[in-house]
Motif scaffolding. Structure first.
Motif, short mmCIF file in Angstrom:
data_model
loop_
_atom_site.label_atom_id
_atom_site.label_comp_id
_atom_site.label_asym_id
_atom_site.label_seq_id
_atom_site.Cartn_x
_atom_site.Cartn_y
_atom_site.Cartn_z
N ILE A 1 0.87 -1.18 0.00
CA ILE A 1 0.00 0.00 0.00
C ILE A 1 0.90 1.23 0.00
O ILE A 1 1.93 1.24 0.67
N ASN A 2 0.51 2.23 -0.75
CA ASN A 2 1.29 3.47 -0.81
C ASN A 2 0.32 4.64 -0.67
O ASN A 2 -0.48 4.88 -1.55
N THR A 3 0.37 5.28 0.49
CA THR A 3 -0.51 6.43 0.72
C THR A 3 0.24 7.51 1.46
O THR A 3 0.92 7.19 2.44
N PRO A 4 0.16 8.79 0.99
CA PRO A 4 -0.33 9.27 -0.30
C PRO A 4 0.38 8.54 -1.45
O PRO A 4 1.54 8.17 -1.33
N HIS A 5 -0.35 8.41 -2.53
CA HIS A 5 0.03 7.48 -3.59
C HIS A 5 0.82 8.16 -4.72
O HIS A 5 0.46 9.24 -5.19
N ASN A 6 1.87 7.49 -5.12
CA ASN A 6 2.67 7.87 -6.29
C ASN A 6 2.31 6.86 -7.38
O ASN A 6 2.40 5.66 -7.11
N PRO A 7 1.86 7.23 -8.56
CA PRO A 7 1.95 8.53 -9.21
C PRO A 7 0.69 9.40 -9.15
O PRO A 7 0.69 10.48 -9.75
N SER A 32 -8.58 6.43 2.11
CA SER A 32 -9.47 6.83 3.20
C SER A 32 -9.44 5.78 4.31
O SER A 32 -8.97 4.65 4.11
N SER A 33 -10.04 6.13 5.45
CA SER A 33 -10.07 5.16 6.54
C SER A 33 -10.91 3.96 6.14
O SER A 33 -10.60 2.82 6.52
N THR A 34 -11.98 4.17 5.35
CA THR A 34 -12.79 3.03 4.90
C THR A 34 -11.93 2.08 4.06
O THR A 34 -11.98 0.86 4.24
N GLU A 35 -11.15 2.66 3.15
CA GLU A 35 -10.31 1.82 2.28
C GLU A 35 -9.24 1.08 3.10
O GLU A 35 -8.99 -0.11 2.88
N LEU A 36 -8.64 1.79 4.06
CA LEU A 36 -7.59 1.14 4.84
C LEU A 36 -8.17 0.08 5.77
O LEU A 36 -7.54 -0.96 6.01
N ASN A 37 -9.39 0.33 6.25
CA ASN A 37 -10.05 -0.70 7.07
C ASN A 37 -10.35 -1.94 6.25
O ASN A 37 -10.28 -3.07 6.74
N LEU A 38 -10.69 -1.71 4.99
CA LEU A 38 -10.93 -2.84 4.10
C LEU A 38 -9.65 -3.68 3.94
O LEU A 38 -9.66 -4.91 4.04
N ILE A 39 -8.54 -2.98 3.71
CA ILE A 39 -7.25 -3.68 3.58
C ILE A 39 -6.94 -4.44 4.87
O ILE A 39 -6.50 -5.59 4.85
#
Ligand code: GLN
Length: 387
Positions: A165-171, A177-184
Motif C-alpha cells: 500500500i502506498n498512501t499518499p500514492h505515487n503517481p 481513506s479510513s474506509t479503504e484502509l479498514n478494508l485492507i
C-alpha cells in the motif's frame, strides 16, 4: 552467452531515473523524478558541518544511530499512532527505497505472491522479482484511483503473502481513506497477509484530507511493515535516509537483509537529520502550503492547455490524461523533453504490460511539482511557447 543473471531479464532500469538523465542531456527542466530544486532547512545543513567536526566518519550501528531511532519512535507514536520500540522494531535505511527492498527480500519466498495496486511506484515490481516473488497486479478504479474490493479479493490465493500500500500514492496523489484502509486491514487479517506500507509522502497532504497509517488500525500492529523517511518531508532526497518499523520478529528478518545490503545509512547525515525533530509545526504547514500552491498552479495551467488530471490529495505529482493530444505517453514525454525542454514520466512506467492489450498507462504522463513555483512557471512557458 551473457554473464548476467536470468532474473534481470524481467525488468528494466527505472524510467523515472532515465528521464532525469534525459533532462540533463537536453538541458531540460526536470519535472520527472520527484525531487525539490530548493534548499532543505538550514538547521539540517548547518548540522552537517558540526557533525564533521565531531568526526562522525565511521559506521553507525547497522540498525541506525540509537538516538535517531528513539526520535523516530516518538514521531511514530505521535504522528502515525504506531508503537515501535527503537531497540528492536525500527531500522534506519538508505532511503525508503532500501527499506522497501529489505522488507520484500526478507519476506518473499520463491513463488510467493505480492499484491501490487496498479498504477504503482516503479520500485515495487523489480524488487519483488529480484526476491523471486510473483507480482500480482490489482487495478485501482480508473476514474478516482480508489480501491476495488472485488478486484483485490479475486486475486487472493493460498500463495498470497503480502500487499503493498502506498498512501499518499505515487503517481496519482490519491490518499487512501479510513474506509479503504479498514478494508485492507480486514483482508489482511482474514487472509493472514502482511501489509507493506510506503508512507514517504505522509506530510504532503492537502485540503481536509488526513494521513492514516495502516499500522495504526487495530489488529494490524504485528502484520504491518511501515516505511517512511526524511527525503520528501525535508527536501533531502540525496541524503538517502529512510526507515522501517515492524514488529520485532519481522524486523529481525528485515535487519538481516539491510545489514548485508548497505550496513548502515550515512552516519554524518543520520546525526544531521535529528535536527528535523526540532522543527516547529510552521515548517510542516509551510511545506504543505508550498506544494498546495504548486498543485493548484499546475492543475490550472495544464487544464488551460487542454489536459485533465486527477486532483491529488497528497504527494507532489499530477497524473495527467493526455488522450486528447494524439500521442502515446512515451512519444509525448519524448516530444516534451526533446522539443520543449521539459522532462516528465510516461504513464506506462506505472502499469503492467499485458499481452494483446493496450497498456492502460499509455494515456497518462506524470508531472512532478516538487520544484519551485518559478521552475513550474518556466516549464509551462516553454510548453506554451514552443507548441
Ligand atoms: N519517488 C521518486 C519518484 O517517483 C523517486 C525516488 C527515487 O528515485 N528513489 O520520482
Amino acid at each position: 552467452m551473457t554473464y548476467l543473471a536470468d532474473r534481470l531479464e524481467h525488468f528494466q532500469e527505472s524510467v523515472i531515473r532515465e528521464m532525469t538523465r534525459k533532462a540533463m542531456e537536453n538541458d531540460a527542466i526536470n519535472l520527472s523524478q520527484g525531487m525539490p530544486d530548493f534548499s532543505p532547512p538550514d538547521e539540517l545543513t548547518q548540522r552537517i558541518t558540526e557533525a564533521l567536526k565531531e568526526e562522525e566518519h565511521q559506521y553507525t550501528v547497522t540498525y541506525g544511530n540509537f538516538e535517531l531511532r528513539e526520535k523516530i519512535s516518538e514521531k511514530l507514536a505521535s504522528f502515525n499512532r504506531i508503537t515501535a520500540d527503537p531497540e528492536n522494531e525500527i531500522t534506519v535505511t538508505c532511503g525508503a527505497s532500501e527499506a522497501i527492498a529489505s522488507s520484500i527480500l526478507a519476506l518473499t519466498n520463491p513463488s510467493d505472491e505480492v499484491l501490487i495496486l496498479e498504477p504503482w511506484y516503479e520500485n515495487y515490481v523489480p524488487i519483488t522479482l529480484l526476491s523471486q516473488g510473483k507480482p500480482i497486479f490489482v487495478s485501482l478504479l480508473s476514474d478516482n484511483f480508489s480501491l476495488n474490493e472485488e478486484a483485490i479479493k479475486e486475486e487472493i490465493t493460498d500463495k498470497t503473502k503480502m500487499i503493498i500500500i502506498n498512501t499518499p500514492h505515487n503517481p496519482t496523489g490519491k490518499v487512501f481513506s479510513s474506509t479503504e484502509l479498514n478494508l485492507i486491514s480486514d483482508i489482511c487479517q482474514d487472509q493472514d497477509l502482511i501489509a507493506l506500507t510506503d508512507e514517504i509522502y505522509e506530510y504532503i497532504i492537502y485540503d481536509d484530507e488526513k494521513h492514516i497509517s495502516l499500522g495504526s488500525i487495530s489488529g494490524m500492529e504485528d502484520r504491518t511493515i511501515t516505511v517512511s523517511g526524511f527525503s520528501k518531508t525535508f527536501s533531502i532526497t540525496g541524503w538517502r535516509l529512510g526507515y522501517v518499523a515492524a514488529e520485532k520478529e519481522l524486523m529481525a528478518g528485515v535487519r538481516k537483509v539491510h545489514d548485508y545490503l548497505t550496513v548502515c545509512a550515512p552516519s554524518i547525515l543520520q546525526k544531521a537529520v535529528m535536527e528535523s525533530f526540532k522543527l516547529q509545526q510552521t515548517y510542516f504547514d509551510n511545506l504543505k502550503e508550498r506544494y498546495n500552491t504548486n498543485r493548484n498552479f499546475l492543475l490550472k495551467e495544464l487544464k488551460e492547455l487542454g489536459f485533465n488530471s486527477f486532483k491529488p490529495s497528497g504527494a507532489y505529482y499530477l497524473f495527467v490524461d493526455i488522450s486528447s493530444f494524439g500521442l502515446k505517453d512515451k512519444e509525448f514525454a519524448d516530444f516534451l523533453v526533446n522539443n520543449k525542454g521539459v522532462a516528465i514520466v510516461p504513464g506506462t512506467s506505472f502499469y503492467q504490460r499485458r499481452e494483446n492489450q493496450p497498456n492502460q498507462g499509455e494515456i497518462y504522463v506524470r508531472f512532478s511539482y516538487s520544484q519551485k513555483l518559478d521552475t513550474l512557471r518556466e516549464a509551462i512557458k516553454r510548453i506554451k511557447d514552443r507548441l
